[in-house]
Design a protein around this motif. Structure first.
Motif, mmCIF file in Angstrom:
data_model
loop_
_atom_site.group_PDB
_atom_site.id
_atom_site.type_symbol
_atom_site.label_atom_id
_atom_site.label_comp_id
_atom_site.label_asym_id
_atom_site.label_seq_id
_atom_site.Cartn_x
_atom_site.Cartn_y
_atom_site.Cartn_z
ATOM 1 N N LYS A 291 -8.394 5.253 2.907
ATOM 2 C CA LYS A 291 -9.051 3.971 3.178
ATOM 3 C C LYS A 291 -8.182 2.573 3.607
ATOM 4 C CE LYS A 291 -12.053 2.952 -0.016
ATOM 5 N NZ LYS A 291 -13.275 2.947 -1.048
ATOM 6 N N GLU A 292 -7.131 2.839 2.810
ATOM 7 C CA GLU A 292 -5.981 1.873 3.114
ATOM 8 C C GLU A 292 -5.296 1.855 4.460
ATOM 9 O OE1 GLU A 292 -5.643 1.456 -1.743
ATOM 10 O OE2 GLU A 292 -3.810 1.914 -0.498
ATOM 11 N N ALA B 117 -7.328 13.199 -4.982
ATOM 12 C CA ALA B 117 -7.662 11.855 -5.144
ATOM 13 C C ALA B 117 -6.821 10.760 -4.737
ATOM 14 C CB ALA B 117 -7.598 11.764 -6.748
ATOM 15 N N HIS C 27 -14.471 -2.119 1.418
ATOM 16 C CA HIS C 27 -13.378 -1.311 1.025
ATOM 17 C C HIS C 27 -14.014 -0.065 0.404
ATOM 18 C CE1 HIS C 27 -9.146 0.290 0.836
ATOM 19 N NE2 HIS C 27 -9.524 0.477 -0.302
ATOM 20 N N TYR D 107 -6.814 -1.095 -5.231
ATOM 21 C CA TYR D 107 -5.795 -0.757 -4.132
ATOM 22 C C TYR D 107 -4.750 -0.104 -4.836
ATOM 23 C CZ TYR D 107 -8.312 -3.239 -0.551
ATOM 24 O OH TYR D 107 -9.345 -3.752 0.517
ATOM 25 N N THR D 108 -4.247 0.936 -4.076
ATOM 26 C CA THR D 108 -3.046 1.808 -4.601
ATOM 27 C C THR D 108 -1.727 0.928 -4.888
ATOM 28 O OG1 THR D 108 -2.600 2.676 -2.397
ATOM 29 C CG2 THR D 108 -3.731 4.228 -3.824
ATOM 30 N N GLY D 109 -1.823 -0.101 -3.985
ATOM 31 C CA GLY D 109 -0.215 -0.806 -4.219
ATOM 32 C C GLY D 109 -0.636 -2.266 -4.700
ATOM 33 N N CYS D 110 -1.904 -2.421 -5.566
ATOM 34 C CA CYS D 110 -2.227 -3.589 -6.232
ATOM 35 C C CYS D 110 -1.479 -4.046 -7.177
ATOM 36 C CB CYS D 110 -3.719 -3.631 -6.321
ATOM 37 S SG CYS D 110 -4.405 -5.308 -6.872
ATOM 38 N N ASP E 82 0.908 -1.283 0.099
ATOM 39 C CA ASP E 82 0.015 -0.226 0.035
ATOM 40 C C ASP E 82 0.953 1.314 0.009
ATOM 41 O OD1 ASP E 82 -2.283 -1.443 0.187
ATOM 42 O OD2 ASP E 82 -2.516 -1.219 2.335
ATOM 43 N N ALA F 67 -7.557 10.597 -0.904
ATOM 44 C CA ALA F 67 -8.893 9.851 -0.570
ATOM 45 C C ALA F 67 -8.943 8.582 -1.056
ATOM 46 C CB ALA F 67 -10.129 10.639 -1.702
ATOM 47 N N LYS F 68 -8.109 7.920 -1.886
ATOM 48 C CA LYS F 68 -7.967 6.526 -2.418
ATOM 49 C C LYS F 68 -7.016 5.712 -1.029
ATOM 50 C CE LYS F 68 -7.497 3.243 -5.599
ATOM 51 N NZ LYS F 68 -8.724 2.682 -4.920
ATOM 52 N N ALA F 69 -6.196 6.661 -0.655
ATOM 53 C CA ALA F 69 -5.077 6.044 0.160
ATOM 54 C C ALA F 69 -5.818 5.826 1.772
ATOM 55 C CB ALA F 69 -3.681 6.477 0.185
ATOM 56 N N LEU G 231 -8.125 7.878 -10.578
ATOM 57 C CA LEU G 231 -8.058 7.828 -9.081
ATOM 58 C C LEU G 231 -9.325 8.076 -8.332
ATOM 59 C CD1 LEU G 231 -4.532 8.596 -8.005
ATOM 60 C CD2 LEU G 231 -5.509 6.277 -8.120
ATOM 61 N N ALA G 232 -10.020 9.172 -8.785
ATOM 62 C CA ALA G 232 -11.063 9.650 -8.331
ATOM 63 C C ALA G 232 -12.395 9.285 -9.133
ATOM 64 C CB ALA G 232 -11.069 10.925 -7.953
ATOM 65 N N PRO G 233 -13.680 9.094 -8.620
ATOM 66 C CA PRO G 233 -13.843 8.554 -7.078
ATOM 67 C C PRO G 233 -13.318 7.386 -6.807
ATOM 68 C CG PRO G 233 -15.860 8.338 -8.469
ATOM 69 C CD PRO G 233 -14.836 8.984 -9.449
ATOM 70 N N ALA G 234 -12.560 7.243 -5.612
ATOM 71 C CA ALA G 234 -11.983 5.901 -5.309
ATOM 72 C C ALA G 234 -12.670 4.647 -5.253
ATOM 73 C CB ALA G 234 -11.461 6.158 -3.729
ATOM 74 N N TRP G 235 -12.080 3.769 -5.711
ATOM 75 C CA TRP G 235 -12.912 2.418 -6.115
ATOM 76 C C TRP G 235 -13.426 1.829 -4.566
ATOM 77 C CZ3 TRP G 235 -11.952 -2.693 -3.988
ATOM 78 C CH2 TRP G 235 -12.532 -3.623 -4.451
ATOM 79 N N GLY H 235 2.581 1.876 -3.163
ATOM 80 C CA GLY H 235 1.555 2.257 -4.100
ATOM 81 C C GLY H 235 1.357 3.675 -4.137
ATOM 82 N N GLN H 236 1.225 4.023 -2.660
ATOM 83 C CA GLN H 236 1.042 5.627 -2.493
ATOM 84 C C GLN H 236 2.370 6.524 -2.793
ATOM 85 O OE1 GLN H 236 0.908 6.395 1.658
ATOM 86 N NE2 GLN H 236 -0.931 4.969 1.978
#
Ligand SMILES: [Zn+2]
Lengths: 275, 139
Positions: free
Chosen positions: A155-156, A148, B139, B38-41, A70, A151-153, B69-73, A73-74
């Motif tokens: 959650k992780e 963006a 998630h 996921y960002t690191g997927c 994760d 907001a995505k990260a 990336l937005a809106p986040a999955w 990825g960020q």
């Protein structure tokens, strides 16, 4: 109690002659700001990946590797963006693998060695709690791309925070040995918390623009959250220590160079290597 | 076009397609928009490559692929058909209610590990049939 060795000032130190002296905002502020965000994630991701195959159990091994993924990825998202902002043809990979230690902008907390599992969890709890609160705010950044990513990260990172907090509680409120180790881990990492909230000219500038955020505004929330975890772990709050600053300006502990040597070895030795 | 994309399997859970998982966000005359789970997927790059191959093979070379990336999955975007396929495959689909064992349907289950074999899954065990199973994390 462990204490850090005295810091030798280089002869070309500027300002007040101390690492703590704030520098003015230099270079491209957005690029510099993205390096801070990206380098925190990159360096902690690299640290956590050192646990791969060495964690106390296979479940923990998976957790740490997933958190590392994760974070990397960020880092990719922030550093790719930094490269675009800089406009010199660098991408996330070249920023990660072809910068030297003085050009990194991560905080001291993330570059600290893993120590034992308790210290790793102490570091993770202190960092992820901060990052969770930070990203929650950056999700409303005036910069759409940062918003963006955050907001995505966020959650992780909520998972990272929860997982690390649970381990701090379990180890603190565990056996005599796990308790001693957790207390030691918190004692070691505590001195690096102040830097997370440092509002230097660049941080202030980005907050004013609405791209960054006022870190002081969530210090009370952070302290309350961390205090609650430490109380639940039945541990005494760590005593305040002299804060250590400087990572945001490229002044790092000796540990970062060793980490980079491992991380950067392959792409620097075999520049044409492909996956 | 959606049919072409519905034939692209998720690299890590090949019983579901990237459309089932809500990874495909838009199909327009000149582009396809996908989003990472996921960002690191690590599957993200594989998915983009697979989409490219599927589009090319179906004669849609002119379409470009964009990543948003937005809106986040969110797991809320997994389709009902996708959830059913996950369950049949032995992965409990994400949900807000009690976690149900995909083998026997029991709600008597508990988490063994917050992180499973991939970033999107946690490891659980059923208290009734004693089978371990993957839960697709909310998630
Ligand atoms: Zn069962």
């Amino acid at each position: 109690m462990a204490s850090l060795p005295p810091i030798d000032l280089p002869s070309n130190a500027t300002g007040a002659g101390a690492f703590d002296a704030p520098a003015g905002v230099e270079g491209n502020p957005l690029f510099e700001y993205l390096l801070r965000l990206g380098d925190d994630s990159l360096v902690l991701g690299q640290r956590l990946s050192e646990w791969c195959g060495h964690a106390p159990s296979v479940e923990v091994d998976l957790s740490l590797a997933n958190m590392a993924l994760d974070l990397i990825g960020q880092a990719t998202l922030f550093l790719d963006y930094a490269g675009e902002v800089e406009g010199k043809g660098r991408d996330g990979d070249s920023l990660a693998f072809h910068r030297d230690v003085l050009d990194f902008r991560c905080c001291w907390l993330v570059e600290q060695p893993n120590g034992d599992f308790a210290r790793t969890m102490a570091r993770q709890c202190l960092f992820s709690t901060w990052q969770h609160l930070l990203f929650g705010r950056l999700a409303g950044s005036a910069d759409e791309r940062i918003a963006a990513i955050a907001a995505k990260a966020v959650k992780e990172v909520a998972y990272h925070r929860e997982l690390a907090s649970e381990w701090v509680i379990r180890l603190g409120d565990g056996t005599e040995e796990s308790r001693r180790r957790m207390a030691d881990g918190l004692d070691w990492t505590w001195r690096f918390v102040a830097e997370l909230f440092e509002m230097d000219p660049l941080a202030g500038f980005m907050a004013e623009k609405g791209i960054g955020t006022d870190l002081a505004a969530f210090r009370a929330d952070y302290d309350a959250a961390v205090r609650a975890v430490i109380e639940q772990a039945t541990l005494p709050p760590p005593p305040d220590q002299r804060p250590i600053l400087g990572g945001r300006r490229g002044h790092h502990s000796e540990h970062l160079g060793h980490l980079l040597a491992t991380m950067q070895f392959l792409p620097r030795t075999y520049p044409d290597a492909r996956w | 076009m959606w049919g072409v994309l519905a034939a692209v399997a998720d690299p890590e859970i090949p019983v579901v397609s990237i459309v089932d998982l809500g990874i495909v966000r838009a199909v327009e005359p000149d582009r396809v928009v996908i989003t990472p789970t996921y960002t690191g997927c690590p599957a993200t790059q594989v998915i983009e490559r697979d989409v490219r191959e599927a589009l090319d093979a179906a004669g849609y070379r002119h379409l470009r692929i964009e990543t948003a990336l937005a809106p986040a999955w969110t797991t809320d975007w997994i389709t009902p058909a996708g959830r059913e396929k996950l369950r049949a495959y032995g992965i409990a689909p994400p949900g807000r209610g009690p976690v149900q064992c995909p083998q026997c349907g029991s709600s008597n289950s508990r988490e063994i590990s917050r992180f499973g074999s991939t970033p999107c899954k946690a490891l659980w065990r059923c208290g009734d049939c004693a089978e371990p199973f993957d839960l697709f994390k909310c998630h």
